[in-house]
Write a protein that holds these residues in place. Sequence first.
Motif, PDB file in Angstrom:
ATOM      1  N   GLN A 382       0.810  -1.088   0.033  1.00 27.72           N
ATOM      2  CA  GLN A 382       0.038   0.124   0.037  1.00 27.72           C
ATOM      3  C   GLN A 382       0.748   1.302  -0.136  1.00 27.72           C
ATOM      4  O   GLN A 382       1.875   1.323   0.667  1.00 27.72           O
ATOM      5  CB  GLN A 382      -0.955   0.138   1.130  1.00 27.72           C
ATOM      6  CG  GLN A 382      -1.950   1.291   1.205  1.00 27.72           C
ATOM      7  CD  GLN A 382      -2.634   1.362   2.595  1.00 27.72           C
ATOM      8  OE1 GLN A 382      -2.276   0.702   3.449  1.00 27.72           O
ATOM      9  NE2 GLN A 382      -3.560   2.105   2.482  1.00 27.72           N
ATOM     10  N   THR A 383       0.699   2.150  -0.934  1.00 27.33           N
ATOM     11  CA  THR A 383       1.251   3.329  -0.836  1.00 27.33           C
ATOM     12  C   THR A 383       0.718   4.329   0.428  1.00 27.33           C
ATOM     13  O   THR A 383      -0.691   4.436   0.404  1.00 27.33           O
ATOM     14  CB  THR A 383       1.123   4.152  -2.110  1.00 27.33           C
ATOM     15  OG1 THR A 383       1.834   3.459  -3.214  1.00 27.33           O
ATOM     16  CG2 THR A 383       1.669   5.574  -2.059  1.00 27.33           C
ATOM     17  N   LYS A 384       1.430   4.653   1.146  1.00 28.51           N
ATOM     18  CA  LYS A 384       1.023   5.661   2.348  1.00 28.51           C
ATOM     19  C   LYS A 384       1.441   6.831   2.290  1.00 28.51           C
ATOM     20  O   LYS A 384       2.247   7.282   1.301  1.00 28.51           O
ATOM     21  CB  LYS A 384       1.353   4.549   3.538  1.00 28.51           C
ATOM     22  CG  LYS A 384       0.889   3.565   3.818  1.00 28.51           C
ATOM     23  CD  LYS A 384       1.152   2.912   4.947  1.00 28.51           C
ATOM     24  CE  LYS A 384       0.510   1.572   5.370  1.00 28.51           C
ATOM     25  NZ  LYS A 384       0.793   0.965   6.704  1.00 28.51           N
ATOM     26  N   ALA A 385       1.132   7.682   3.123  1.00 29.89           N
ATOM     27  CA  ALA A 385       1.529   9.031   3.337  1.00 29.89           C
ATOM     28  C   ALA A 385       2.656   9.154   4.000  1.00 29.89           C
ATOM     29  O   ALA A 385       3.130   9.822   5.170  1.00 29.89           O
ATOM     30  CB  ALA A 385       0.379   9.950   4.119  1.00 29.89           C
ATOM     31  N   ASP A 386       3.745   8.973   3.315  1.00 31.75           N
ATOM     32  CA  ASP A 386       5.360   8.874   3.663  1.00 31.75           C
ATOM     33  C   ASP A 386       6.243   9.570   2.607  1.00 31.75           C
ATOM     34  O   ASP A 386       5.608   9.783   1.579  1.00 31.75           O
ATOM     35  CB  ASP A 386       5.638   7.551   4.084  1.00 31.75           C
ATOM     36  CG  ASP A 386       5.799   6.609   2.945  1.00 31.75           C
ATOM     37  OD1 ASP A 386       5.667   6.840   1.919  1.00 31.75           O
ATOM     38  OD2 ASP A 386       5.781   5.178   3.459  1.00 31.75           O
ATOM     39  N   TYR A 387       7.471   9.561   2.938  1.00 38.21           N
ATOM     40  CA  TYR A 387       8.278  10.526   2.260  1.00 38.21           C
ATOM     41  C   TYR A 387       8.856   9.328   1.042  1.00 38.21           C
ATOM     42  O   TYR A 387       9.530   8.222   1.378  1.00 38.21           O
ATOM     43  CB  TYR A 387       9.471  10.920   3.123  1.00 38.21           C
ATOM     44  CG  TYR A 387      10.543  11.657   2.484  1.00 38.21           C
ATOM     45  CD1 TYR A 387      10.423  12.756   1.995  1.00 38.21           C
ATOM     46  CD2 TYR A 387      11.789  10.989   2.155  1.00 38.21           C
ATOM     47  CE1 TYR A 387      11.440  13.532   1.002  1.00 38.21           C
ATOM     48  CE2 TYR A 387      12.605  11.836   1.585  1.00 38.21           C
ATOM     49  CZ  TYR A 387      12.682  12.877   0.853  1.00 38.21           C
ATOM     50  OH  TYR A 387      13.632  13.664   0.323  1.00 38.21           O
ATOM     51  N   ASN A 388       9.068   9.730  -0.351  1.00 39.59           N
ATOM     52  CA  ASN A 388       9.638   9.341  -1.012  1.00 39.59           C
ATOM     53  C   ASN A 388      10.447  10.279  -1.593  1.00 39.59           C
ATOM     54  O   ASN A 388       9.999  11.099  -2.449  1.00 39.59           O
ATOM     55  CB  ASN A 388       8.734   8.541  -2.200  1.00 39.59           C
ATOM     56  CG  ASN A 388       9.428   7.864  -3.337  1.00 39.59           C
ATOM     57  OD1 ASN A 388      10.348   8.230  -4.087  1.00 39.59           O
ATOM     58  ND2 ASN A 388       8.944   6.468  -3.433  1.00 39.59           N
ATOM     59  N   PRO A 389      11.908  10.112  -1.759  1.00 35.92           N
ATOM     60  CA  PRO A 389      12.856  11.154  -2.379  1.00 35.92           C
ATOM     61  C   PRO A 389      12.676  11.467  -3.778  1.00 35.92           C
ATOM     62  O   PRO A 389      12.874  12.470  -4.193  1.00 35.92           O
ATOM     63  CB  PRO A 389      14.200  10.719  -1.925  1.00 35.92           C
ATOM     64  CG  PRO A 389      14.180   9.027  -1.472  1.00 35.92           C
ATOM     65  CD  PRO A 389      12.753   9.143  -1.195  1.00 35.92           C
ATOM     66  N   VAL A 390      12.450  10.225  -4.556  1.00 33.77           N
ATOM     67  CA  VAL A 390      12.470  10.353  -6.054  1.00 33.77           C
ATOM     68  C   VAL A 390      11.306  11.164  -6.430  1.00 33.77           C
ATOM     69  O   VAL A 390      11.158  12.066  -7.226  1.00 33.77           O
ATOM     70  CB  VAL A 390      12.538   9.094  -6.686  1.00 33.77           C
ATOM     71  CG1 VAL A 390      12.504   9.238  -8.188  1.00 33.77           C
ATOM     72  CG2 VAL A 390      13.992   8.380  -6.478  1.00 33.77           C
ATOM     73  N   LEU A 391      10.263  10.596  -5.883  1.00 33.84           N
ATOM     74  CA  LEU A 391       8.798  11.462  -6.233  1.00 33.84           C
ATOM     75  C   LEU A 391       8.901  12.805  -5.936  1.00 33.84           C
ATOM     76  O   LEU A 391       8.377  13.694  -6.525  1.00 33.84           O
ATOM     77  CB  LEU A 391       7.625  10.599  -5.414  1.00 33.84           C
ATOM     78  CG  LEU A 391       7.422   8.801  -5.551  1.00 33.84           C
ATOM     79  CD1 LEU A 391       6.040   8.629  -4.905  1.00 33.84           C
ATOM     80  CD2 LEU A 391       7.585   8.872  -7.165  1.00 33.84           C
ATOM     81  N   GLN A 392       9.417  13.117  -4.756  1.00 30.11           N
ATOM     82  CA  GLN A 392       9.557  14.429  -4.370  1.00 30.11           C
ATOM     83  C   GLN A 392      10.409  15.269  -5.207  1.00 30.11           C
ATOM     84  O   GLN A 392      10.097  16.389  -5.460  1.00 30.11           O
ATOM     85  CB  GLN A 392      10.093  14.675  -2.804  1.00 30.11           C
ATOM     86  CG  GLN A 392       9.186  14.297  -1.665  1.00 30.11           C
ATOM     87  CD  GLN A 392       7.866  15.362  -1.282  1.00 30.11           C
ATOM     88  OE1 GLN A 392       7.995  16.323  -2.069  1.00 30.11           O
ATOM     89  NE2 GLN A 392       7.170  14.800  -0.561  1.00 30.11           N
ATOM     90  N   TYR A 393      11.495  14.761  -5.587  1.00 35.00           N
ATOM     91  CA  TYR A 393      12.229  15.427  -6.544  1.00 35.00           C
ATOM     92  C   TYR A 393      11.750  15.830  -8.124  1.00 35.00           C
ATOM     93  O   TYR A 393      11.855  16.822  -8.433  1.00 35.00           O
ATOM     94  CB  TYR A 393      13.552  14.673  -6.924  1.00 35.00           C
ATOM     95  CG  TYR A 393      14.776  15.351  -7.611  1.00 35.00           C
ATOM     96  CD1 TYR A 393      15.226  16.561  -7.123  1.00 35.00           C
ATOM     97  CD2 TYR A 393      15.170  15.097  -8.851  1.00 35.00           C
ATOM     98  CE1 TYR A 393      16.313  17.380  -8.056  1.00 35.00           C
ATOM     99  CE2 TYR A 393      16.057  16.065  -9.875  1.00 35.00           C
ATOM    100  CZ  TYR A 393      16.404  17.076  -9.078  1.00 35.00           C
ATOM    101  OH  TYR A 393      17.269  17.706 -10.030  1.00 35.00           O
ATOM    102  N   VAL A 401       3.258  13.642  -9.982  1.00 33.48           N
ATOM    103  CA  VAL A 401       3.455  12.305  -9.531  1.00 33.48           C
ATOM    104  C   VAL A 401       2.445  11.751  -9.222  1.00 33.48           C
ATOM    105  O   VAL A 401       1.600  12.485  -7.985  1.00 33.48           O
ATOM    106  CB  VAL A 401       4.858  12.274  -8.695  1.00 33.48           C
ATOM    107  CG1 VAL A 401       4.931  10.912  -8.270  1.00 33.48           C
ATOM    108  CG2 VAL A 401       5.990  12.775  -9.611  1.00 33.48           C
ATOM    109  N   VAL A 402       2.015  10.707  -9.133  1.00 31.37           N
ATOM    110  CA  VAL A 402       0.799  10.174  -8.743  1.00 31.37           C
ATOM    111  C   VAL A 402       0.943   8.433  -8.204  1.00 31.37           C
ATOM    112  O   VAL A 402       1.679   8.001  -9.013  1.00 31.37           O
ATOM    113  CB  VAL A 402      -0.293   9.809  -9.849  1.00 31.37           C
ATOM    114  CG1 VAL A 402      -1.618   9.259  -9.347  1.00 31.37           C
ATOM    115  CG2 VAL A 402      -0.642  11.186 -10.403  1.00 31.37           C
ATOM    116  N   ALA A 403       0.551   8.196  -7.183  1.00 33.26           N
ATOM    117  CA  ALA A 403       0.767   7.019  -6.258  1.00 33.26           C
ATOM    118  C   ALA A 403      -0.511   6.405  -6.070  1.00 33.26           C
ATOM    119  O   ALA A 403      -1.190   6.744  -5.091  1.00 33.26           O
ATOM    120  CB  ALA A 403       1.598   7.254  -5.268  1.00 33.26           C
TER     121      ALA A 403
END
Length: 595
Positions: A382-393, A401-403
């Motif tokens: 499950q994609t959750k409300a957490d940090y992903n460095p590549v998505l943020q960049y 960006v869509v998860a």
Amino acid sequence: MNVQDELIDYLTVNAAYEPAAIPTTRAFTFLTKLTGMPQLWTLDEKDEPVQLLHTHDRVLSVFHSPDGNKTVIGIDHEGNEKQQLYIVDSTGGEPQVLVESTENFHHCGGWSPDGKWIAYSSNRRHPGFFDVFIIHVETGETKQVFTYDANCVPVGWIDNESLFVMTKETNIDSTVHIVTINGGESKRLMRDGVRARFGTPVIIPGTRTGYVLTDYHEDTLYIAKFSLDHLDALARVRHWEQWDIDEMSLSPNGQALAFCVNTGGVSKLGIYYPETDSYILANPVEKHVIDSLSWLSDNKLVFGLKTPTQPGDIWTYDIQSKKMERLTFISASETVGNYWVEPELHTYKSFDGLEVPYFIYSKGEADNKPAVIYVHGGPEGQTKADYNPVLQYLVHKGFTVVAPNIRGSNGYGRKYLQLDDADKRLDAVADLASLTEELAKIHHVDSTKIGIMGRSYGGFMVLAALTHYPELWAAGVDIVGMSNLRTFLQNTGEWRRYLREFEYGSLAAHSDYFEEIAPMNLTHKITAPLLVFHGRNDTRVPVSEAEQLVRDLQERDREVELIVFEDEGHQTEKIGNHITMHTKTVAFFSRYLGE
């Protein structure tokens, strides 16, 4: 700051996670990659992070003794997930081997209440069979206490004479056994044969009363009460019909049970009081994910907390004052922290009317922006409300960006979880096709500049999307994905093959279907450029899945590149490889989607 340095700043932001309280103290340990790989840390007397141990490879699991004087840690080798167990005392020094057989897996089940024994399971008898053992930490005496011709793991001691052992029946379903260590007697919780998810069984100290997470006769996971004297009865005590309760932890005195409600990828922390059958929900941080619940004392809980704009730190919650406090600030970034954005949570209707949730990250209101869809693994992830460095960049560089949590994702109940099983696999791929329509119509994305990326099962979904809907995609990134479910099941570890067959379909019944839908057999349809990463030591998805696909694409003169990390497995843990992979990913999408 140039582009390369800026990206590296995103990728090298650290996090603190998986805290574990040290009994009889007010201290705790946690994991962080400050040295470049996961290692064991704690806080010193000034509340500053200090490395507790220096180990030869990544630390995967941590178990502190009941008196707080010793710790057992699990360490694998270059990502192969074959944990070996080591013991170290509180004064430091080199970890000493406790359990070692480097060709086998070991899953630790913790310390006996008297601190004399450690429980673990291992597949030494047969690659696909796990048995449960206990080992005396002083003498090394070892006893086999449970034999099982499939996958099992000890999940905690009831008292000095008995254990909880979890056996896996399907990819999602499990059973709980109460195993007596002298004589090997085994009794099962709920013996009526109804398949259900079970997890985290606990017993209130000094009683015969326990609690367990389960979805027995329900769609979502709830807290149930049981008695060791009446194992064929469960009483539901806390249940949110729409959402799973995905974690719980009992306080040392047994008077409070902490739990987390998974509300569509956002955690709500709760405290249940067994004596009064009442509960509270803690004051929430706005959009966050909580895990690794552990008790520092009877009144104070410690846990990991992360958000889309906070990569992860350690927090506490005091159940008397009802206040949360942040203890570490490892994830703070002075260079790029101000660029991180909060996603919005939306849903869309897929091809058959199913409501599918997704997080969307975007900066600015410009039309015709390029987009990247990120597909989680699992499939039961499950994609959750957490940090992903590549998505943020990517968002920082102008991408939307869509998860999504397409059908088959965890967190939305059993029915949703099983909507992609076996010959329904392509329905999940169709969810991704429907999402591209949503992005163009609602979010004004340029439909000719949509890329897709994913890890593990998410990598398979990338390949399936590129082959079954080739006209929709401008580029794809596959990380440790499967290219043919048949060859994957044939070559994956025996210890997990039967579990995966409940999800994907069996080799006996579905091999023709696997061949029909396999990206490996449809490479002639791939028109989008493809970037592929894999770990040489992957014991889940063999590297051959990537090699066979890339070899075929190269023979067809397609745009494809394969990077194999020789010192990684299914995960990418070492910071140098992490930087290489994501630097190439960002450059790849920038080239083919345009900034």
